[in-house]
Design a protein around this motif. Structure first.
Motif, PDB file in Angstrom:
ATOM      1  N   GLY A   1       4.169  -0.092  11.470  1.00 11.46           N
ATOM      2  CA  GLY A   1       5.112  -1.444  11.037  1.00 11.46           C
ATOM      3  C   GLY A   1       5.759  -0.186   9.997  1.00 11.46           C
ATOM      4  N   ALA A   2       4.897   0.790   8.930  1.00  3.17           N
ATOM      5  CA  ALA A   2       5.824   1.171   7.256  1.00  3.17           C
ATOM      6  C   ALA A   2       7.036   0.591   7.396  1.00  3.17           C
ATOM      7  CB  ALA A   2       5.471   2.579   7.595  1.00  3.17           C
ATOM      8  N   GLU A   3       6.998  -0.116   6.855  1.00 11.68           N
ATOM      9  CA  GLU A   3       8.076  -0.624   5.820  1.00 11.68           C
ATOM     10  C   GLU A   3       9.569   0.519   4.898  1.00 11.68           C
ATOM     11  OE1 GLU A   3       6.686  -3.734   6.967  1.00 11.68           O
ATOM     12  OE2 GLU A   3       5.601  -2.285   5.535  1.00 11.68           O
TER      13      GLU A   3
ATOM     14  N   VAL B   1       1.236  -1.169   0.323  1.00 12.76           N
ATOM     15  CA  VAL B   1      -0.298   0.282   0.393  1.00 12.76           C
ATOM     16  C   VAL B   1       0.453   1.166  -0.483  1.00 12.76           C
ATOM     17  CG1 VAL B   1      -2.075   1.387   1.173  1.00 12.76           C
ATOM     18  CG2 VAL B   1      -1.903  -1.117   1.318  1.00 12.76           C
ATOM     19  N   LEU B   2       0.503   1.741  -1.027  1.00 10.95           N
ATOM     20  CA  LEU B   2       1.197   3.041  -0.669  1.00 10.95           C
ATOM     21  C   LEU B   2       0.525   4.094  -0.129  1.00 10.95           C
ATOM     22  CD1 LEU B   2       4.329   4.407  -2.163  1.00 10.95           C
ATOM     23  CD2 LEU B   2       2.699   4.485  -4.325  1.00 10.95           C
ATOM     24  N   MET B   3       1.105   5.304   0.731  1.00 14.53           N
ATOM     25  CA  MET B   3      -0.194   5.729   1.937  1.00 14.53           C
ATOM     26  C   MET B   3       0.360   6.968   2.139  1.00 14.53           C
ATOM     27  SD  MET B   3      -2.315   4.988   3.859  1.00 14.53           S
ATOM     28  CE  MET B   3      -2.609   2.917   4.907  1.00 14.53           C
ATOM     29  N   ASP B   4      -0.531   8.059   1.423  1.00 20.44           N
ATOM     30  CA  ASP B   4      -0.365   9.488   2.025  1.00 20.44           C
ATOM     31  C   ASP B   4      -0.506   9.553   3.298  1.00 20.44           C
ATOM     32  OD1 ASP B   4      -0.044  11.727   2.043  1.00 20.44           O
ATOM     33  OD2 ASP B   4      -2.170  12.625   1.281  1.00 20.44           O
ATOM     34  N   ILE B   5      -0.402   9.971   4.195  1.00 18.33           N
ATOM     35  CA  ILE B   5      -0.258  10.679   5.436  1.00 18.33           C
ATOM     36  C   ILE B   5      -1.980  11.534   6.206  1.00 18.33           C
ATOM     37  CG2 ILE B   5       0.773  11.767   7.636  1.00 18.33           C
ATOM     38  CD1 ILE B   5       2.639  10.670   7.031  1.00 18.33           C
ATOM     39  N   ARG B   6      -1.961  13.190   5.174  1.00 19.56           N
ATOM     40  CA  ARG B   6      -2.599  13.922   6.159  1.00 19.56           C
ATOM     41  C   ARG B   6      -4.217  13.059   4.988  1.00 19.56           C
ATOM     42  NH1 ARG B   6      -0.565  19.423   7.627  1.00 19.56           N
ATOM     43  NH2 ARG B   6       1.300  18.806   9.195  1.00 19.56           N
ATOM     44  N   MET B   7      -5.258  12.634   5.583  1.00 18.05           N
ATOM     45  CA  MET B   7      -6.416  12.318   4.592  1.00 18.05           C
ATOM     46  C   MET B   7      -7.613  13.082   5.392  1.00 18.05           C
ATOM     47  SD  MET B   7      -5.158   9.300   2.568  1.00 18.05           S
ATOM     48  CE  MET B   7      -4.168   8.768   3.926  1.00 18.05           C
ATOM     49  N   PRO B   8      -8.655  13.428   5.387  1.00 18.71           N
ATOM     50  CA  PRO B   8      -9.784  13.354   6.328  1.00 18.71           C
ATOM     51  C   PRO B   8     -10.079  12.105   6.031  1.00 18.71           C
ATOM     52  CG  PRO B   8     -10.516  13.119   3.655  1.00 18.71           C
ATOM     53  CD  PRO B   8      -8.677  13.454   3.452  1.00 18.71           C
ATOM     54  N   VAL B   9     -11.016  12.050   7.283  1.00 21.34           N
ATOM     55  CA  VAL B   9     -11.699  10.589   7.647  1.00 21.34           C
ATOM     56  C   VAL B   9     -10.901   9.135   8.416  1.00 21.34           C
ATOM     57  CG1 VAL B   9     -13.137   8.457   7.436  1.00 21.34           C
ATOM     58  CG2 VAL B   9     -13.220  10.083   5.567  1.00 21.34           C
ATOM     59  N   MET B  10      -9.633   8.702   7.850  1.00 20.98           N
ATOM     60  CA  MET B  10      -8.721   8.009   8.629  1.00 20.98           C
ATOM     61  C   MET B  10      -7.289   8.417   8.174  1.00 20.98           C
ATOM     62  SD  MET B  10      -7.908   4.273   9.289  1.00 20.98           S
ATOM     63  CE  MET B  10      -9.291   3.650  10.337  1.00 20.98           C
ATOM     64  N   ASP B  11      -6.342   9.103   8.970  1.00 22.57           N
ATOM     65  CA  ASP B  11      -5.354   9.405   8.116  1.00 22.57           C
ATOM     66  C   ASP B  11      -4.001   7.988   8.539  1.00 22.57           C
ATOM     67  OD1 ASP B  11      -3.400   8.450  10.365  1.00 22.57           O
ATOM     68  OD2 ASP B  11      -3.488  11.118  11.157  1.00 22.57           O
ATOM     69  N   GLY B  12      -3.404   8.763   7.482  1.00 27.12           N
ATOM     70  CA  GLY B  12      -2.001   6.720   6.721  1.00 27.12           C
ATOM     71  C   GLY B  12      -1.502   6.746   7.617  1.00 27.12           C
TER      72      GLY B  12
ATOM     73  N   LYS C   1       2.739  -4.768   3.120  1.00 30.49           N
ATOM     74  CA  LYS C   1       3.764  -4.065   3.342  1.00 30.49           C
ATOM     75  C   LYS C   1       3.162  -2.619   2.968  1.00 30.49           C
ATOM     76  CE  LYS C   1       7.668  -6.331   1.906  1.00 30.49           C
ATOM     77  NZ  LYS C   1       8.231  -6.662   3.526  1.00 30.49           N
ATOM     78  N   VAL C   2       4.071  -1.699   3.850  1.00 35.74           N
ATOM     79  CA  VAL C   2       3.124  -0.122   3.392  1.00 35.74           C
ATOM     80  C   VAL C   2       4.628   0.391   3.371  1.00 35.74           C
ATOM     81  CG1 VAL C   2       2.118   1.443   4.607  1.00 35.74           C
ATOM     82  CG2 VAL C   2       1.026  -0.565   5.184  1.00 35.74           C
ATOM     83  N   VAL C   3       4.081   1.406   2.245  1.00 33.77           N
ATOM     84  CA  VAL C   3       4.867   2.711   2.422  1.00 33.77           C
ATOM     85  C   VAL C   3       4.104   3.452   2.235  1.00 33.77           C
ATOM     86  CG1 VAL C   3       7.143   3.910   0.721  1.00 33.77           C
ATOM     87  CG2 VAL C   3       6.984   1.577   0.678  1.00 33.77           C
TER      88      VAL C   3
ATOM     89  N   ILE D   1      10.809   6.507  -6.726  1.00 29.49           N
ATOM     90  CA  ILE D   1      10.023   5.901  -6.277  1.00 29.49           C
ATOM     91  C   ILE D   1       9.469   4.908  -6.620  1.00 29.49           C
ATOM     92  CG2 ILE D   1       7.283   5.865  -5.978  1.00 29.49           C
ATOM     93  CD1 ILE D   1       7.039   9.315  -6.082  1.00 29.49           C
ATOM     94  N   ILE D   2       9.556   3.909  -7.894  1.00 24.65           N
ATOM     95  CA  ILE D   2       9.653   2.414  -8.304  1.00 24.65           C
ATOM     96  C   ILE D   2      10.398   1.643  -8.246  1.00 24.65           C
ATOM     97  CG2 ILE D   2      10.138   1.346 -10.316  1.00 24.65           C
ATOM     98  CD1 ILE D   2       8.290   3.910 -12.141  1.00 24.65           C
ATOM     99  N   GLU D   3      11.685   2.563  -7.721  1.00 25.88           N
ATOM    100  CA  GLU D   3      12.350   1.651  -6.969  1.00 25.88           C
ATOM    101  C   GLU D   3      12.666   1.240  -5.270  1.00 25.88           C
ATOM    102  OE1 GLU D   3      17.765   2.122  -6.198  1.00 25.88           O
ATOM    103  OE2 GLU D   3      17.305   3.385  -8.204  1.00 25.88           O
ATOM    104  N   SER D   4      12.034   2.021  -4.802  1.00 22.83           N
ATOM    105  CA  SER D   4      11.658   2.284  -3.499  1.00 22.83           C
ATOM    106  C   SER D   4      10.857   1.180  -2.997  1.00 22.83           C
ATOM    107  CB  SER D   4      11.447   4.084  -2.952  1.00 22.83           C
ATOM    108  OG  SER D   4      12.174   4.590  -3.252  1.00 22.83           O
ATOM    109  N   LEU D   5       9.196   1.376  -4.180  1.00 25.27           N
ATOM    110  CA  LEU D   5       9.202   0.326  -4.100  1.00 25.27           C
ATOM    111  C   LEU D   5       9.711  -0.937  -4.625  1.00 25.27           C
ATOM    112  CD1 LEU D   5       5.396   1.769  -5.743  1.00 25.27           C
ATOM    113  CD2 LEU D   5       6.630   1.258  -3.497  1.00 25.27           C
ATOM    114  N   ARG D   6      10.152  -1.027  -5.330  1.00 25.09           N
ATOM    115  CA  ARG D   6      10.882  -2.799  -5.550  1.00 25.09           C
ATOM    116  C   ARG D   6      11.659  -2.885  -4.714  1.00 25.09           C
ATOM    117  NH1 ARG D   6      11.784  -0.862 -11.568  1.00 25.09           N
ATOM    118  NH2 ARG D   6       9.799  -1.726 -12.844  1.00 25.09           N
ATOM    119  N   ALA D   7      12.522  -2.432  -3.824  1.00 25.55           N
ATOM    120  CA  ALA D   7      13.540  -2.881  -2.779  1.00 25.55           C
ATOM    121  C   ALA D   7      12.551  -3.024  -1.349  1.00 25.55           C
ATOM    122  CB  ALA D   7      14.351  -0.961  -1.953  1.00 25.55           C
ATOM    123  N   VAL D   8      11.039  -2.356  -1.180  1.00 24.34           N
ATOM    124  CA  VAL D   8      10.751  -2.718  -0.165  1.00 24.34           C
ATOM    125  C   VAL D   8       9.697  -4.117  -0.287  1.00 24.34           C
ATOM    126  CG1 VAL D   8       8.503  -2.355   1.218  1.00 24.34           C
ATOM    127  CG2 VAL D   8       9.738  -0.380   0.560  1.00 24.34           C
TER     128      VAL D   8
END
Length: 208
Positions: A96-98, A50-61, A76-78, A110-117
Protein backbone atom coordinates in the motif's frame (compact mmCIF):
# COMPACT_ATOMS: atom_id res chain seq x y z
CA UNK A 1 1.19 18.01 6.50
CA UNK A 2 2.19 16.10 9.62
CA UNK A 3 5.14 13.80 8.92
CA UNK A 4 6.79 10.94 10.81
CA UNK A 5 10.36 9.99 9.85
CA UNK A 6 11.35 6.33 10.20
CA UNK A 7 15.00 5.32 9.73
CA UNK A 8 17.47 3.32 11.80
CA UNK A 9 20.31 5.73 10.95
CA UNK A 10 20.23 8.59 13.47
CA UNK A 11 22.22 10.89 11.18
CA UNK A 12 19.70 10.45 8.35
CA UNK A 13 16.76 10.95 10.74
CA UNK A 14 18.23 14.19 12.04
CA UNK A 15 19.15 15.40 8.54
CA UNK A 16 15.67 14.75 7.18
CA UNK A 17 14.09 16.40 10.21
CA UNK A 18 16.17 19.55 9.69
CA UNK A 19 15.31 19.68 5.98
CA UNK A 20 11.57 19.11 6.41
CA UNK A 21 11.21 21.52 9.34
CA UNK A 22 12.34 24.33 7.04
CA UNK A 23 9.20 23.89 4.91
CA UNK A 24 6.26 26.00 6.14
CA UNK A 25 3.66 23.42 5.07
CA UNK A 26 5.39 20.51 6.89
CA UNK A 27 5.24 19.60 10.56
CA UNK A 28 7.60 16.85 11.74
CA UNK A 29 5.79 14.97 14.53
CA UNK A 30 8.84 12.92 15.45
CA UNK A 31 11.19 10.17 14.33
CA UNK A 32 11.47 6.42 14.91
CA UNK A 33 14.34 3.95 14.55
CA UNK A 34 12.22 1.08 13.23
CA UNK A 35 8.71 0.34 11.98
CA UNK A 36 7.52 -1.05 15.33
CA UNK A 37 8.27 2.30 16.99
CA UNK A 38 6.58 4.04 14.06
CA UNK A 39 3.33 2.10 14.61
CA UNK A 40 3.28 3.10 18.27
CA UNK A 41 3.81 6.76 17.38
CA UNK A 42 1.10 6.57 14.68
CA UNK A 43 -1.40 5.34 17.27
CA UNK A 44 -0.65 8.36 19.47
CA UNK A 45 -0.05 11.17 16.99
CA UNK A 46 -1.84 10.20 13.74
CA UNK A 47 0.56 11.63 11.11
CA UNK A 48 -0.62 12.39 7.58
CA UNK A 49 2.44 10.79 6.01
CA UNK A 50 5.19 8.38 7.08
CA UNK A 51 8.58 8.61 5.38
CA UNK A 52 9.75 5.02 5.80
CA UNK A 53 13.16 3.38 5.41
CA UNK A 54 13.14 -0.30 4.36
CA UNK A 55 15.96 -2.21 6.02
CA UNK A 56 15.65 -1.71 9.78
CA UNK A 57 15.99 -3.90 12.88
CA UNK A 58 13.01 -5.21 14.90
CA UNK A 59 10.53 -4.53 12.07
CA UNK A 60 11.46 -3.53 8.53
CA UNK A 61 9.69 -0.91 6.44
CA UNK A 62 7.77 -3.29 4.19
CA UNK A 63 6.18 -5.21 7.08
CA UNK A 64 5.68 -1.92 8.90
CA UNK A 65 3.83 -0.50 5.90
CA UNK A 66 1.57 -3.55 5.78
CA UNK A 67 0.64 -3.24 9.47
CA UNK A 68 0.30 0.53 9.25
CA UNK A 69 -2.05 0.38 6.25
CA UNK A 70 -4.15 -2.32 7.93
CA UNK A 71 -4.65 -0.07 10.96
CA UNK A 72 -4.55 3.42 9.43
CA UNK A 73 -5.58 3.30 5.78
CA UNK A 74 -5.66 7.09 5.58
CA UNK A 75 -1.98 7.53 6.49
CA UNK A 76 0.18 7.79 3.38
CA UNK A 77 3.53 5.99 3.23
CA UNK A 78 6.55 6.89 1.13
CA UNK A 79 9.46 4.46 1.10
CA UNK A 80 12.82 6.26 1.19
CA UNK A 81 15.72 3.89 0.69
CA UNK A 82 19.11 3.24 -0.87
CA UNK A 83 17.98 -0.12 -2.23
CA UNK A 84 16.79 -0.78 -5.79
CA UNK A 85 15.77 -4.33 -4.93
CA UNK A 86 12.92 -5.58 -7.13
CA UNK A 87 11.32 -7.63 -4.36
CA UNK A 88 11.32 -4.63 -2.02
CA UNK A 89 9.66 -2.49 -4.69
CA UNK A 90 6.98 -5.09 -5.41
CA UNK A 91 6.25 -5.82 -1.76
CA UNK A 92 6.18 -2.16 -0.70
CA UNK A 93 3.64 -1.28 -3.40
CA UNK A 94 1.63 -4.42 -2.70
CA UNK A 95 1.43 -3.39 0.96
CA UNK A 96 0.00 0.00 0.00
CA UNK A 97 2.94 2.44 -0.18
CA UNK A 98 2.08 5.56 -2.19
CA UNK A 99 5.69 6.27 -3.10
CA UNK A 100 9.11 4.69 -3.50
CA UNK A 101 12.04 7.11 -3.77
CA UNK A 102 15.79 6.85 -3.31
CA UNK A 103 17.97 8.59 -0.74
CA UNK A 104 20.43 9.87 -3.34
CA UNK A 105 17.91 12.46 -4.56
CA UNK A 106 18.38 16.19 -3.83
CA UNK A 107 16.39 17.48 -0.86
CA UNK A 108 14.14 19.56 -3.16
CA UNK A 109 13.16 16.45 -5.09
CA UNK A 110 12.24 14.57 -1.89
CA UNK A 111 10.16 17.53 -0.70
CA UNK A 112 8.33 17.75 -4.06
CA UNK A 113 7.63 14.01 -3.93
CA UNK A 114 6.07 14.30 -0.46
CA UNK A 115 3.85 17.16 -1.59
CA UNK A 116 2.76 15.15 -4.64
CA UNK A 117 1.79 12.17 -2.46
CA UNK A 118 -0.10 14.46 -0.09
CA UNK A 119 -2.22 15.55 -3.10
CA UNK A 120 -3.13 11.96 -3.88
CA UNK A 121 -0.47 11.09 -6.45
CA UNK A 122 1.71 8.02 -6.52
CA UNK A 123 5.41 8.84 -6.70
CA UNK A 124 7.97 6.46 -8.19
CA UNK A 125 11.45 7.73 -8.96
CA UNK A 126 12.36 7.16 -12.61
CA UNK A 127 14.81 4.37 -11.77
CA UNK A 128 12.15 2.66 -9.68
CA UNK A 129 9.49 2.99 -12.40
CA UNK A 130 11.95 1.49 -14.90
CA UNK A 131 12.69 -1.44 -12.57
CA UNK A 132 8.97 -2.00 -11.99
CA UNK A 133 8.39 -1.92 -15.73
CA UNK A 134 10.97 -4.64 -16.37
CA UNK A 135 9.47 -6.76 -13.57
CA UNK A 136 5.87 -6.60 -14.75
CA UNK A 137 6.20 -6.43 -18.52
CA UNK A 138 4.68 -9.46 -20.18
CA UNK A 139 2.57 -10.48 -23.16
CA UNK A 140 1.24 -8.24 -25.93
CA UNK A 141 0.72 -4.53 -25.56
CA UNK A 142 -2.80 -3.32 -24.91
CA UNK A 143 -3.96 -0.55 -27.27
CA UNK A 144 -6.21 2.44 -26.53
CA UNK A 145 -8.85 0.92 -28.80
CA UNK A 146 -8.91 -2.29 -26.73
CA UNK A 147 -9.34 -0.23 -23.56
CA UNK A 148 -12.05 1.97 -25.14
CA UNK A 149 -10.24 5.15 -24.14
CA UNK A 150 -9.14 8.16 -26.19
CA UNK A 151 -5.54 8.80 -27.33
CA UNK A 152 -5.34 11.68 -24.83
CA UNK A 153 -6.54 9.43 -21.99
CA UNK A 154 -3.98 6.83 -23.07
CA UNK A 155 -1.23 9.50 -23.02
CA UNK A 156 -2.19 10.38 -19.44
CA UNK A 157 -2.30 6.70 -18.48
CA UNK A 158 1.23 6.35 -19.89
CA UNK A 159 2.54 9.28 -17.84
CA UNK A 160 0.84 7.97 -14.68
CA UNK A 161 2.59 4.66 -15.37
CA UNK A 162 5.90 6.49 -15.58
CA UNK A 163 5.34 7.92 -12.11
CA UNK A 164 4.54 11.50 -13.13
CA UNK A 165 2.58 13.81 -10.84
CA UNK A 166 -0.46 15.74 -12.08
CA UNK A 167 1.71 18.83 -12.36
CA UNK A 168 4.30 17.01 -14.47
CA UNK A 169 1.58 15.52 -16.69
CA UNK A 170 -0.01 18.94 -17.15
CA UNK A 171 3.36 20.45 -18.05
CA UNK A 172 4.11 17.64 -20.52
CA UNK A 173 0.71 17.80 -22.24
CA UNK A 174 0.23 21.57 -21.80
CA UNK A 175 -3.03 21.25 -19.86
CA UNK A 176 -4.01 22.33 -16.35
CA UNK A 177 -3.65 20.16 -13.23
CA UNK A 178 -7.43 20.27 -12.83
CA UNK A 179 -7.89 18.86 -16.33
CA UNK A 180 -5.37 16.12 -15.54
CA UNK A 181 -7.31 15.24 -12.37
CA UNK A 182 -10.51 14.97 -14.40
CA UNK A 183 -8.83 12.65 -16.90
CA UNK A 184 -7.39 10.47 -14.12
CA UNK A 185 -10.82 10.21 -12.47
CA UNK A 186 -12.34 9.22 -15.82
CA UNK A 187 -9.63 6.58 -16.34
CA UNK A 188 -10.27 5.10 -12.90
CA UNK A 189 -13.98 4.80 -13.69
CA UNK A 190 -13.52 3.40 -17.20
CA UNK A 191 -10.88 0.84 -16.25
CA UNK A 192 -12.43 -0.08 -12.91
CA UNK A 193 -9.50 0.79 -10.67
CA UNK A 194 -9.47 2.29 -7.18
CA UNK A 195 -6.39 4.52 -7.31
CA UNK A 196 -3.39 5.77 -9.29
CA UNK A 197 -1.18 2.94 -8.07
CA UNK A 198 -3.43 0.40 -9.78
CA UNK A 199 -3.48 2.54 -12.94
CA UNK A 200 0.31 2.75 -12.99
CA UNK A 201 0.82 -0.97 -12.47
CA UNK A 202 -1.83 -1.80 -15.11
CA UNK A 203 -0.06 0.41 -17.67
CA UNK A 204 3.38 -1.02 -16.90
CA UNK A 205 2.13 -4.60 -17.04
CA UNK A 206 -0.08 -4.35 -20.11
CA UNK A 207 0.79 -1.36 -22.27
CA UNK A 208 4.56 -0.86 -22.35
Amino acid sequence: MKILIVDDDALIREGLELILKMEPDFEVLGAAGNAQEALEICRRKKPDLVLMDIRMPVMDGVLGTKHLKNQFEEIKVVMLTTFMDEEYIKEALKCGAEGYILKNQPADSIIESLRAVAKGNIVLEREVATALSSMLREGKKTTPEQLAISPREFAILKLVGEGCSNREIGRELKISEGTVRNYVTALLEKLGFRDRTQLAIFYIKNCE
